[in-house]
Design a protein around this motif. Structure first.
Motif, PDB file in Angstrom:
ATOM      1  N   UNK A 146      61.538  25.417  50.107  1.00  0.00           N
ATOM      2  CA  UNK A 146      61.365  24.103  49.484  1.00  0.00           C
ATOM      3  C   UNK A 146      60.322  24.173  48.379  1.00  0.00           C
ATOM      4  N   UNK A 147      59.227  24.875  48.639  1.00  0.00           N
ATOM      5  CA  UNK A 147      58.183  25.030  47.633  1.00  0.00           C
ATOM      6  C   UNK A 147      58.735  25.723  46.392  1.00  0.00           C
ATOM      7  N   UNK A 148      59.533  26.782  46.590  1.00  0.00           N
ATOM      8  CA  UNK A 148      60.102  27.504  45.461  1.00  0.00           C
ATOM      9  C   UNK A 148      61.051  26.623  44.662  1.00  0.00           C
ATOM     10  N   UNK A 149      61.815  25.796  45.359  1.00  0.00           N
ATOM     11  CA  UNK A 149      62.764  24.922  44.678  1.00  0.00           C
ATOM     12  C   UNK A 149      62.043  23.867  43.855  1.00  0.00           C
ATOM     13  N   UNK A 150      60.998  23.261  44.434  1.00  0.00           N
ATOM     14  CA  UNK A 150      60.220  22.265  43.695  1.00  0.00           C
ATOM     15  C   UNK A 150      59.553  22.916  42.486  1.00  0.00           C
ATOM     16  N   UNK A 151      59.065  24.134  42.668  1.00  0.00           N
ATOM     17  CA  UNK A 151      58.434  24.867  41.572  1.00  0.00           C
ATOM     18  C   UNK A 151      59.399  25.017  40.398  1.00  0.00           C
ATOM     19  N   UNK A 152      60.634  25.385  40.673  1.00  0.00           N
ATOM     20  CA  UNK A 152      61.622  25.566  39.607  1.00  0.00           C
ATOM     21  C   UNK A 152      61.931  24.251  38.903  1.00  0.00           C
ATOM     22  N   UNK A 153      62.051  23.177  39.673  1.00  0.00           N
ATOM     23  CA  UNK A 153      62.347  21.870  39.072  1.00  0.00           C
ATOM     24  C   UNK A 153      61.201  21.427  38.160  1.00  0.00           C
ATOM     25  N   UNK A 154      59.958  21.606  38.628  1.00  0.00           N
ATOM     26  CA  UNK A 154      58.802  21.191  37.824  1.00  0.00           C
ATOM     27  C   UNK A 154      58.720  22.005  36.534  1.00  0.00           C
ATOM     28  N   UNK A 167      53.932  28.465  33.427  1.00  0.00           N
ATOM     29  CA  UNK A 167      54.072  29.434  34.507  1.00  0.00           C
ATOM     30  C   UNK A 167      53.136  29.051  35.652  1.00  0.00           C
ATOM     31  N   UNK A 168      53.475  29.514  36.832  1.00  0.00           N
ATOM     32  CA  UNK A 168      52.718  29.182  38.032  1.00  0.00           C
ATOM     33  C   UNK A 168      51.523  30.120  38.157  1.00  0.00           C
ATOM     34  N   UNK A 169      50.344  29.527  38.274  1.00  0.00           N
ATOM     35  CA  UNK A 169      49.128  30.312  38.505  1.00  0.00           C
ATOM     36  C   UNK A 169      48.929  30.545  39.999  1.00  0.00           C
ATOM     37  N   UNK A 242      61.698  14.579  40.620  1.00  0.00           N
ATOM     38  CA  UNK A 242      61.549  15.614  41.651  1.00  0.00           C
ATOM     39  C   UNK A 242      62.103  15.100  42.979  1.00  0.00           C
ATOM     40  N   UNK A 243      61.825  13.831  43.284  1.00  0.00           N
ATOM     41  CA  UNK A 243      62.282  13.244  44.558  1.00  0.00           C
ATOM     42  C   UNK A 243      63.794  13.263  44.715  1.00  0.00           C
ATOM     43  N   UNK A 244      64.518  13.224  43.591  1.00  0.00           N
ATOM     44  CA  UNK A 244      65.973  13.189  43.664  1.00  0.00           C
ATOM     45  C   UNK A 244      66.539  14.397  44.396  1.00  0.00           C
ATOM     46  N   UNK A 245      65.782  15.493  44.410  1.00  0.00           N
ATOM     47  CA  UNK A 245      66.271  16.713  45.034  1.00  0.00           C
ATOM     48  C   UNK A 245      65.963  16.772  46.534  1.00  0.00           C
ATOM     49  N   UNK A 280      49.903  24.985  37.699  1.00  0.00           N
ATOM     50  CA  UNK A 280      50.635  25.503  36.548  1.00  0.00           C
ATOM     51  C   UNK A 280      49.715  25.620  35.336  1.00  0.00           C
ATOM     52  N   UNK A 281      49.966  26.637  34.536  1.00  0.00           N
ATOM     53  CA  UNK A 281      49.366  26.724  33.205  1.00  0.00           C
ATOM     54  C   UNK A 281      50.481  26.416  32.220  1.00  0.00           C
ATOM     55  N   UNK A 282      50.357  25.301  31.497  1.00  0.00           N
ATOM     56  CA  UNK A 282      51.414  24.861  30.595  1.00  0.00           C
ATOM     57  C   UNK A 282      51.263  25.422  29.184  1.00  0.00           C
ATOM     58  N   UNK A 283      50.131  26.073  28.912  1.00  0.00           N
ATOM     59  CA  UNK A 283      49.846  26.497  27.562  1.00  0.00           C
ATOM     60  C   UNK A 283      49.082  25.441  26.780  1.00  0.00           C
ATOM     61  N   UNK A 284      49.175  24.193  27.222  1.00  0.00           N
ATOM     62  CA  UNK A 284      48.437  23.080  26.601  1.00  0.00           C
ATOM     63  C   UNK A 284      47.351  22.553  27.532  1.00  0.00           C
ATOM     64  N   UNK A 285      47.272  23.125  28.724  1.00  0.00           N
ATOM     65  CA  UNK A 285      46.316  22.674  29.728  1.00  0.00           C
ATOM     66  C   UNK A 285      46.888  22.889  31.115  1.00  0.00           C
ATOM     67  N   UNK A 286      46.037  22.802  32.130  1.00  0.00           N
ATOM     68  CA  UNK A 286      46.477  23.003  33.509  1.00  0.00           C
ATOM     69  C   UNK A 286      47.085  21.729  34.089  1.00  0.00           C
ATOM     70  N   UNK A 287      47.997  21.939  35.067  1.00  0.00           N
ATOM     71  CA  UNK A 287      48.663  20.829  35.752  1.00  0.00           C
ATOM     72  C   UNK A 287      48.885  21.234  37.201  1.00  0.00           C
ATOM     73  N   UNK A 288      48.627  20.313  38.123  1.00  0.00           N
ATOM     74  CA  UNK A 288      48.861  20.603  39.538  1.00  0.00           C
ATOM     75  C   UNK A 288      49.721  19.510  40.173  1.00  0.00           C
ATOM     76  N   UNK A 289      50.628  19.949  41.034  1.00  0.00           N
ATOM     77  CA  UNK A 289      51.489  19.044  41.808  1.00  0.00           C
ATOM     78  C   UNK A 289      51.185  19.285  43.285  1.00  0.00           C
TER      79      UNK A 289
END
Length: 448
Positions: A146-154, A167-169, A242-245, A280-289
Motif C-alpha cells: 500500500x505504501x509503494x502504491x501511494x508513493x507512485x500515485x503521489x 523522488x523519495x528520500x 489519493x483517496x480514490x485509490x 519527497x524531494x521535488x526539486x523545488x523543496x521538500x514535501x511529506x505525506x
C-alpha cells in the motif's frame, strides 16, 4: 503582490468543452483579482464572483458530469460529491463571511484565495483524472504494498500538477524538520463511526511559493493568507485524488482541518507513529505525506479551521512564523531519558531537534542544518566519533560546531577525535545549570 492566475497548457485535458470552460474560469478569476485590489470595486467583484460560481460554474459542473457519464467514468460519484460540496458548503460560507465583514480586505483575500486554490486543484487533479482512465482501487494489499502504491500515485500527481520530477528520500520519515515548513492536517470520518483518518501534508515554504504561488502569479517570496488559502484547497483535492485509490475511502468525508506548528506536528509522532510516512524531494523543496488511520482524533491539537475563523487562524499562524527564530540545537543520544532531559533543559531558549542514532542525526542535519550539535560519544552501531567523521566529510556540514555528550574525557578518548575538531565536551554528570551555562556561553561567544 499578485499579478494573475497563470494559464498554461498543463491545464488542458484534451476535452474541448471542458478546456474551453476552464480557460473562461481562469479569466473570471483574473478579473476578480484585478477588481479585488480596487477598494471601490472589490465588493462588486466579489458579489459578481459569487453569482458567477453559483450559476455559470454549476452549469460547467453539469457538463463535466454529463461527459463523465458518457465515458462511464468510474470516479463520477467522487467528482459529483466535490462539485456539490463546493456549491452547497464552500460558496455559502464565503458569501456569509463577505457579508458579515462588510467585504473587508481580509474576507476578499480569503474569497479570492479559496476560489483560485479550488480551481487550480480541481483542474490539475480531478479533471485530469477524467482522461486517465478508470481508477483501480487497491484491495487486500499488505502495508508495504500500500505504501509503494501511494508513493507512485503521489509522484505522478506531483508531476501532473506542477511538472516536478520528484523522488523519495525516505519511506520512513520520522518527522524531522526541514527548512521553514507549513504543516497542514486533514481529518476524515465516516458518519457516526469513531474511527478517523488523519492526513498531514508538510510543505517546505519555498515549495509552496514555487508551485501554488507561481500559479497565482505571486510577486514576492513570502507566504501570505491568500497563498495559504489557495494551498489549502489545492491540497484538499490532492488528498481526495489519493483517496480514490483506497478501498472504502469514499465513505470517509472531511470533518476538520487545521494548521499546526512544528511542535504540534511532532506531538503526533510522540503519541502515535503514522502508518504511512513518506518524504519527497521535488526539486523545488521538500514535501511529506503522512497518514494515520485509523485513530481517534485527539483534542487540543491545533485550532480547527471553520468558515468563520479561517482568516483569523491563518493570520495567527503567519504571525507565529514571523517571530524571531531561536538557535537550533540537535541532540543525538540513544538514551530517550537523556534526549528528553536535555530537551526540557534547553527548549525555552532554543529550538530543539532530537535524533536517537547516528544515521537519523545525518538525515536531520541534511534536512535542517542546526546551529549546534550535542553528540553522544558512546552509541551502538555508529558511535559519536564515526558520526562526527561523516559530518566533517561533507563540505556543507564541515564547520558545524559539535559538543560531545560523554561520561568519558580521558586522554585516550580525546586523542581519537582531536583531529575532527569538536567544539568541546559536556559531561553527562554535570549539573543541569552548568550544562545550560556552557551552551549559553557558546552562543554568546558565537554572536559576539
Amino acid at each position: 503582490m499578485y499579478n494573475q492566475l497563470v494559464w498554461n497548457d498543463d491545464y488542458n485535458i484534451g476535452v474541448e468543452v471542458i478546456d474551453k470552460e476552464h480557460r473562461r474560469l481562469f479569466n473570471i478569476i483574473n478579473k476578480l483579482f484585478a477588481f479585488g485590489e480596487q477598494d471601490k470595486k472589490s465588493q462588486w467583484a466579489c458579489q459578481e464572483g459569487i453569482k458567477f460560481f453559483k450559476e455559470h460554474a454549476v452549469k460547467h459542473f453539469a457538463d463535466e458530469e454529463k461527459y463523465m457519464m458518457s465515458i462511464h467514468y468510474e470516479g463520477l460519484e467522487t467528482h459529483r460529491h466535490i462539485h456539490r460540496d463546493f456549491r452547497t458548503k464552500t460558496l455559502p460560507a464565503l458569501e456569509s463571511e463577505l457579508e458579515h465583514s462588510d467585504y473587508s480586505s481580509e474576507a476578499v483575500d480569503h474569497f479570492l484565495g479559496v476560489c483560485a486554490g479550488w480551481l487550480i486543484g480541481h483542474t490539475l487533479t480531478e479533471d485530469h483524472a477524467i482522461t486517465n482512465g478508470n481508477t483501480s482501487k487497491w484491495a487486500d494489499l499488505l502495508p508495504g504494498e500500500e505504501r509503494d502504491s501511494i508513493k507512485k500515485v503521489i509522484l505522478q500527481l506531483l508531476y501532473d500538477m506542477f511538472q516536478l520530477e520528484s523522488h523519495v528520500i525516505s519511506e520512513t520519515y520520522s518527522g524531522e524538520k526541514f527548512g521553514r515548513g507549513v504543516y497542514y492536517r486533514l481529518v476524515y470520518g465516516a458518519g457516526e463511526v469513531e474511527e478517523k483518518w488523519e492526513i498531514i501534508l508538510v510543505f517546505e515554504e519555498k515549495l509552496l511559493i514555487n508551485t501554488v504561488g507561481k500559479a497565482l502569479g505571486l510577486q514576492t517570496n513570502k507566504l501570505d493568507s491568500m497563498l495559504i488559502n489557495a494551498t489549502r484547497y489545492t491540497a484538499r483535492q490532492f488528498v481526495e485524488r489519493v483517496k480514490e485509490y483506497l478501498p472504502d475511502a469514499d465513505l470517509f468525508e472531511l470533518q476538520g482541518e487545521n494548521l499546526l506548528t512544528y511542535e504540534e506536528f511532532r506531538d503526533v509522532y510522540e503519541r502515535k507513529n503514522p502508518q504511512i510516512s513518506l518524504l519527497f524531494d521535488t526539486g523545488e523543496g521538500y514535501f511529506s505525506y503522512c497518514a494515520i488511520a485509523p485513530h481517534l482524533l485527539q483534542k487540543g491539537l491545533g485550532t480547527p479551521i471553520e468558515a468563520d475563523n479561517a482568516m483569523s487562524e491563518i493570520e495567527k499562524y503567519l504571525m507565529k512564523r514571523e517571530e524571531p527564530q531561536k538557535p537550533k540545537i540537535l541532540i543525538v543520544d540513544d538514551s530517550m531519558t537523556i534526549r528528553q532531559g536535555m530537551k526540557e533543559l534547553l527548549c525555552e531558549d532554543y529550538e530543539i531537534a532530537l535524533a536517537k542514532s547516528g544515521m537519523s542525526a545525518i538525515q536531520s542535519i541534511s534536512l535542517d542544518k542546526p546551529d549546534l550539535i550535542l553528540l553522544d560519544y558512546e552509541m551502538p552501531v555508529c558511535d559519536g566519533r564515526q558520526v562526527l567523521q561523516m559530518i566533517r566529510s561533507e563540505e556543507d556540514f564541515a564547520a558545524l560546531p559539535v559538543f560531545f555528550l560523554t561520561g568519558r574525557t580521558d586522554p585516550e578518548s580525546v586523542k581519537k577525535v582531536i583531529s575532527l575538531k569538536p567544539e568541546g565536551y559536556l559531561s553527562k554528570y554535570l549539573k543541569q545549570d552548568e550544562i545550560k551555562q556552557k551552551i549559553d556561553s557558546f552562543f554568546e561567544r558565537k554572536n559576539a
